[in-house]
Design an enzyme around this catalytic site. Sequence first.
Site, PDB file in Angstrom:
ATOM      1  N   MET A  15       1.244  -1.020   0.090  1.00  0.00           N
ATOM      2  CA  MET A  15      -0.192   0.216  -0.168  1.00  0.00           C
ATOM      3  C   MET A  15       0.781   0.867   0.240  1.00  0.00           C
ATOM      4  O   MET A  15       1.145   1.909   0.773  1.00  0.00           O
ATOM      5  CB  MET A  15      -1.311   0.081   0.861  1.00  0.00           C
ATOM      6  CG  MET A  15      -1.612  -1.570   1.464  1.00  0.00           C
ATOM      7  SD  MET A  15      -2.660  -1.760   3.378  1.00  0.00           S
ATOM      8  CE  MET A  15      -1.331  -2.639   3.427  1.00  0.00           C
ATOM      9  N   GLN A  53     -10.778   3.519   0.344  1.00  0.00           N
ATOM     10  CA  GLN A  53     -10.843   4.842   1.025  1.00  0.00           C
ATOM     11  C   GLN A  53     -11.366   5.662  -0.013  1.00  0.00           C
ATOM     12  O   GLN A  53     -12.253   6.832   1.271  1.00  0.00           O
ATOM     13  CB  GLN A  53      -9.487   4.523   0.898  1.00  0.00           C
ATOM     14  CG  GLN A  53      -8.248   4.001   1.734  1.00  0.00           C
ATOM     15  CD  GLN A  53      -6.655   3.848   1.249  1.00  0.00           C
ATOM     16  OE1 GLN A  53      -6.329   5.245   0.355  1.00  0.00           O
ATOM     17  NE2 GLN A  53      -5.929   3.638   2.094  1.00  0.00           N
ATOM     18  N   THR A  63       2.235   2.031   5.374  1.00  0.00           N
ATOM     19  CA  THR A  63       1.199   2.759   5.355  1.00  0.00           C
ATOM     20  C   THR A  63       0.803   3.650   6.740  1.00  0.00           C
ATOM     21  O   THR A  63       0.599   3.054   7.417  1.00  0.00           O
ATOM     22  CB  THR A  63       0.065   2.536   4.172  1.00  0.00           C
ATOM     23  OG1 THR A  63      -0.514   3.277   4.221  1.00  0.00           O
ATOM     24  CG2 THR A  63      -0.594   1.174   4.696  1.00  0.00           C
ATOM     25  N   ASN A  64       0.541   4.903   6.135  1.00  0.00           N
ATOM     26  CA  ASN A  64       0.316   6.118   7.615  1.00  0.00           C
ATOM     27  C   ASN A  64      -1.308   5.915   7.417  1.00  0.00           C
ATOM     28  O   ASN A  64      -1.226   5.231   8.295  1.00  0.00           O
ATOM     29  CB  ASN A  64       1.047   7.495   7.473  1.00  0.00           C
ATOM     30  CG  ASN A  64       2.606   7.191   7.806  1.00  0.00           C
ATOM     31  OD1 ASN A  64       2.905   7.617   8.641  1.00  0.00           O
ATOM     32  ND2 ASN A  64       3.389   7.044   6.759  1.00  0.00           N
ATOM     33  N   THR A  65      -1.513   5.816   5.780  1.00  0.00           N
ATOM     34  CA  THR A  65      -3.150   6.418   6.003  1.00  0.00           C
ATOM     35  C   THR A  65      -3.598   5.030   6.560  1.00  0.00           C
ATOM     36  O   THR A  65      -4.799   5.625   7.635  1.00  0.00           O
ATOM     37  CB  THR A  65      -3.616   6.492   4.189  1.00  0.00           C
ATOM     38  OG1 THR A  65      -2.940   7.611   4.387  1.00  0.00           O
ATOM     39  CG2 THR A  65      -4.579   6.992   4.840  1.00  0.00           C
ATOM     40  N   CYS A  74       3.716   9.957   4.564  1.00  0.00           N
ATOM     41  CA  CYS A  74       2.643   9.127   3.517  1.00  0.00           C
ATOM     42  C   CYS A  74       4.746   8.154   3.594  1.00  0.00           C
ATOM     43  O   CYS A  74       5.413   8.969   2.904  1.00  0.00           O
ATOM     44  CB  CYS A  74       2.446   9.565   2.398  1.00  0.00           C
ATOM     45  SG  CYS A  74       1.849   8.576   1.255  1.00  0.00           S
ATOM     46  N   GLU A 127       4.997   6.919   0.651  1.00  0.00           N
ATOM     47  CA  GLU A 127       5.997   7.004  -0.354  1.00  0.00           C
ATOM     48  C   GLU A 127       6.968   8.257  -0.648  1.00  0.00           C
ATOM     49  O   GLU A 127       7.754   8.589  -1.475  1.00  0.00           O
ATOM     50  CB  GLU A 127       4.864   7.118  -1.759  1.00  0.00           C
ATOM     51  CG  GLU A 127       4.665   5.698  -2.165  1.00  0.00           C
ATOM     52  CD  GLU A 127       3.248   5.127  -1.045  1.00  0.00           C
ATOM     53  OE1 GLU A 127       3.111   3.972  -1.200  1.00  0.00           O
ATOM     54  OE2 GLU A 127       2.602   5.617  -0.697  1.00  0.00           O
TER      55      GLU A 127
END
Length: 230
Positions: A10, A52, A83-85, A197, A199
């Site tokens: 992710m 999401q 992943t943060n989200t 994030c 990425e």
Amino acid sequence: MKTIGLIGGMSWESTMGYYREINQGVKAALGGLHSAKIVLFSVDFDPIEKLQQQGEWHKSGEILANAARQVERAGADCILICTNTMHKVADQVASAVSIPLLHIADATGESLLKNSVKRVGLLGTGFTMEQEFYKGRLTEKYGLEVIIPNPADMKIVHEVIYQELCLGVINASSKTEYLRIINELQAAGAEAVILGCTEIGMLITSADAPIPLYDTTQIHGAKAVEFSLN
């Protein structure tokens, strides 16, 4: 050495960073041919991203909870959501297993406090920047003042993540925009900026910015190494 459980994919672009950071950390600590003991469950990100957008967080949490159970059954001693989200569903994932979940916001908050940072900028997906599951935890648990970009800049940050970085696309123009936004956060009083994030570290590094950047992939990976070796 304990076994680290990763829920990745992710995106898979940033999961590669986790694998590299954790193995490099173990090698640095133990030397020789040592590498990390890792169990990885890599999900298909497309259906999760659609959930999401639809606000179906519980359904996406079920996908990650199932992944966590499989990682635990495979022998992991801890869980990291890469992943943060998706830490929006961290409690749902943690309740599905008996092993500890190493929360990315906790690792980040501890790192900021260690360096006496009190006011910090936050870059990430729109969900991470706007909602309280992440910045609220940093404020309530670590006493941090979290500064986010203005709405137009948040839109830029969010779109670059999903439309470029998650696809492995690196654009110089996007890097320029991110650095401009970091300068705006500094002007608003930020002493440092969280790359919230996993990425974003593909696009910018601390060498690019006028203030310290806290790369959550590196910080989370280091916390996993610490858990594994201690």
